[in-house]
Design a protein around this motif. Sequence first.
Motif, PDB file in Angstrom:
ATOM      1  N   ARG A 159       0.864  -1.172   0.000  1.00  0.00           N
ATOM      2  CA  ARG A 159       0.000   0.000   0.000  1.00  0.00           C
ATOM      3  C   ARG A 159       0.903   1.225   0.000  1.00  0.00           C
ATOM      4  NH1 ARG A 159      -2.889  -0.270   5.239  1.00  0.00           N
ATOM      5  NH2 ARG A 159      -0.991  -1.258   5.891  1.00  0.00           N
ATOM      6  N   LYS A 160       0.353   2.345  -0.390  1.00  0.00           N
ATOM      7  CA  LYS A 160       1.121   3.580  -0.407  1.00  0.00           C
ATOM      8  C   LYS A 160       0.403   4.612   0.442  1.00  0.00           C
ATOM      9  CE  LYS A 160       3.783   5.661  -3.908  1.00  0.00           C
ATOM     10  NZ  LYS A 160       3.895   6.103  -5.310  1.00  0.00           N
ATOM     11  N   LYS A 161       1.165   5.286   1.285  1.00  0.00           N
ATOM     12  CA  LYS A 161       0.614   6.329   2.142  1.00  0.00           C
ATOM     13  C   LYS A 161       1.243   7.649   1.719  1.00  0.00           C
ATOM     14  CE  LYS A 161       2.247   6.740   6.321  1.00  0.00           C
ATOM     15  NZ  LYS A 161       2.548   6.580   7.743  1.00  0.00           N
ATOM     16  N   MET A 162       0.419   8.684   1.587  1.00  0.00           N
ATOM     17  CA  MET A 162       0.935  10.000   1.231  1.00  0.00           C
ATOM     18  C   MET A 162       0.513  11.018   2.274  1.00  0.00           C
ATOM     19  SD  MET A 162       0.975  10.597  -2.785  1.00  0.00           S
ATOM     20  CE  MET A 162       1.888   9.531  -3.859  1.00  0.00           C
ATOM     21  N   ILE A 163       1.455  11.896   2.601  1.00  0.00           N
ATOM     22  CA  ILE A 163       1.175  13.008   3.501  1.00  0.00           C
ATOM     23  C   ILE A 163       1.306  14.281   2.680  1.00  0.00           C
ATOM     24  CG2 ILE A 163       1.886  14.239   5.573  1.00  0.00           C
ATOM     25  CD1 ILE A 163       3.023  11.577   6.598  1.00  0.00           C
ATOM     26  N   VAL A 164       0.206  15.019   2.570  1.00  0.00           N
ATOM     27  CA  VAL A 164       0.155  16.226   1.745  1.00  0.00           C
ATOM     28  C   VAL A 164       0.238  17.442   2.662  1.00  0.00           C
ATOM     29  CG1 VAL A 164      -1.247  17.544   0.119  1.00  0.00           C
ATOM     30  CG2 VAL A 164      -1.270  15.046   0.044  1.00  0.00           C
ATOM     31  N   ARG A 165       1.233  18.308   2.421  1.00  0.00           N
ATOM     32  CA  ARG A 165       1.371  19.570   3.161  1.00  0.00           C
ATOM     33  C   ARG A 165       0.790  20.685   2.304  1.00  0.00           C
ATOM     34  NH1 ARG A 165       6.459  17.557   3.258  1.00  0.00           N
ATOM     35  NH2 ARG A 165       7.108  19.146   1.800  1.00  0.00           N
ATOM     36  N   LEU A 166      -0.110  21.454   2.901  1.00  0.00           N
ATOM     37  CA  LEU A 166      -0.714  22.579   2.182  1.00  0.00           C
ATOM     38  C   LEU A 166      -0.026  23.877   2.551  1.00  0.00           C
ATOM     39  CD1 LEU A 166      -4.519  21.775   2.511  1.00  0.00           C
ATOM     40  CD2 LEU A 166      -2.931  21.098   0.703  1.00  0.00           C
ATOM     41  N   LYS A 167      -0.072  24.843   1.628  1.00  0.00           N
ATOM     42  CA  LYS A 167       0.470  26.167   1.906  1.00  0.00           C
ATOM     43  C   LYS A 167      -0.388  26.845   2.957  1.00  0.00           C
ATOM     44  CE  LYS A 167       2.710  26.868  -2.509  1.00  0.00           C
ATOM     45  NZ  LYS A 167       2.849  27.711  -3.692  1.00  0.00           N
ATOM     46  N   GLU A 168       0.181  27.854   3.608  1.00  0.00           N
ATOM     47  CA  GLU A 168      -0.535  28.574   4.656  1.00  0.00           C
ATOM     48  C   GLU A 168      -1.835  29.149   4.111  1.00  0.00           C
ATOM     49  OE1 GLU A 168       1.228  30.887   7.495  1.00  0.00           O
ATOM     50  OE2 GLU A 168       3.134  29.827   7.504  1.00  0.00           O
ATOM     51  N   ASN A 169      -2.832  29.258   4.983  1.00  0.00           N
ATOM     52  CA  ASN A 169      -4.164  29.799   4.676  1.00  0.00           C
ATOM     53  C   ASN A 169      -4.996  28.880   3.784  1.00  0.00           C
ATOM     54  OD1 ASN A 169      -3.580  32.126   6.207  1.00  0.00           O
ATOM     55  ND2 ASN A 169      -2.573  33.036   4.434  1.00  0.00           N
ATOM     56  N   TYR A 170      -4.567  27.649   3.576  1.00  0.00           N
ATOM     57  CA  TYR A 170      -5.355  26.666   2.850  1.00  0.00           C
ATOM     58  C   TYR A 170      -5.661  25.515   3.788  1.00  0.00           C
ATOM     59  CZ  TYR A 170      -4.275  28.957  -1.571  1.00  0.00           C
ATOM     60  OH  TYR A 170      -4.179  29.861  -2.584  1.00  0.00           O
ATOM     61  N   PHE A 171      -6.835  24.917   3.624  1.00  0.00           N
ATOM     62  CA  PHE A 171      -7.191  23.745   4.407  1.00  0.00           C
ATOM     63  C   PHE A 171      -8.225  22.941   3.636  1.00  0.00           C
ATOM     64  CE2 PHE A 171     -10.045  27.112   5.599  1.00  0.00           C
ATOM     65  CZ  PHE A 171     -11.288  26.499   5.631  1.00  0.00           C
ATOM     66  N   ILE A 172      -8.407  21.702   4.035  1.00  0.00           N
ATOM     67  CA  ILE A 172      -9.408  20.836   3.425  1.00  0.00           C
ATOM     68  C   ILE A 172     -10.552  20.705   4.427  1.00  0.00           C
ATOM     69  CG2 ILE A 172      -9.893  18.534   2.527  1.00  0.00           C
ATOM     70  CD1 ILE A 172      -6.940  18.383   1.689  1.00  0.00           C
ATOM     71  N   PRO A 173     -11.703  21.309   4.138  1.00  0.00           N
ATOM     72  CA  PRO A 173     -12.813  21.341   5.095  1.00  0.00           C
ATOM     73  C   PRO A 173     -13.292  19.957   5.517  1.00  0.00           C
ATOM     74  CG  PRO A 173     -13.284  22.719   3.194  1.00  0.00           C
ATOM     75  CD  PRO A 173     -12.005  21.988   2.917  1.00  0.00           C
ATOM     76  N   LEU A 174     -13.199  18.986   4.649  1.00  0.00           N
ATOM     77  CA  LEU A 174     -13.660  17.634   4.953  1.00  0.00           C
ATOM     78  C   LEU A 174     -13.026  17.109   6.232  1.00  0.00           C
ATOM     79  CD1 LEU A 174     -15.153  15.050   3.986  1.00  0.00           C
ATOM     80  CD2 LEU A 174     -13.056  14.451   2.791  1.00  0.00           C
ATOM     81  N   PHE A 175     -11.746  17.404   6.439  1.00  0.00           N
ATOM     82  CA  PHE A 175     -11.022  16.914   7.603  1.00  0.00           C
ATOM     83  C   PHE A 175     -11.311  17.744   8.854  1.00  0.00           C
ATOM     84  CE2 PHE A 175      -8.610  15.083   4.162  1.00  0.00           C
ATOM     85  CZ  PHE A 175      -8.302  13.830   4.654  1.00  0.00           C
ATOM     86  N   LEU A 176     -11.764  18.964   8.690  1.00  0.00           N
ATOM     87  CA  LEU A 176     -12.001  19.837   9.837  1.00  0.00           C
ATOM     88  C   LEU A 176     -13.451  19.814  10.301  1.00  0.00           C
ATOM     89  CD1 LEU A 176      -9.908  22.938   8.764  1.00  0.00           C
ATOM     90  CD2 LEU A 176      -9.274  21.149  10.371  1.00  0.00           C
ATOM     91  N   GLY A 177     -14.328  19.166   9.534  1.00  0.00           N
ATOM     92  CA  GLY A 177     -15.729  19.126   9.892  1.00  0.00           C
ATOM     93  C   GLY A 177     -16.447  20.435   9.602  1.00  0.00           C
TER      94      GLY A 177
END
Length: 86
Positions: free
Chosen positions: A66-84
């Motif tokens: 399996r492959k696991k990836m960790i994605v780092r986002l630039k400042e002031n960006y976020f993925i709402p799905l993970f934050l609820g």
Amino acid sequence: MVSEKSIRLLQQNQYTSQVDSKLTKTEMKNWVEQFFDVEVKGINSSRVASRGGGKRNKLNPNVTSRKKMIVRLKENYFIPLFLGET
């Protein structure tokens, strides 16, 4: 993926996911940027051995990693799905 480490990484604006083992970092970056409308700062990837595994050989050709990836986002960006958030 939800684990103690992945939750800790969320605080640093890093998102962990399990992906297809054939996916490249560039493909993952492009997909995340287009799908979530964010800018990716960087990606780390690692292969994780299959559970109950064994090595791939002529007698057992279906053992895959399996492959696991960790994605780092630039400042002031976020993925709402993970934050609820919406």
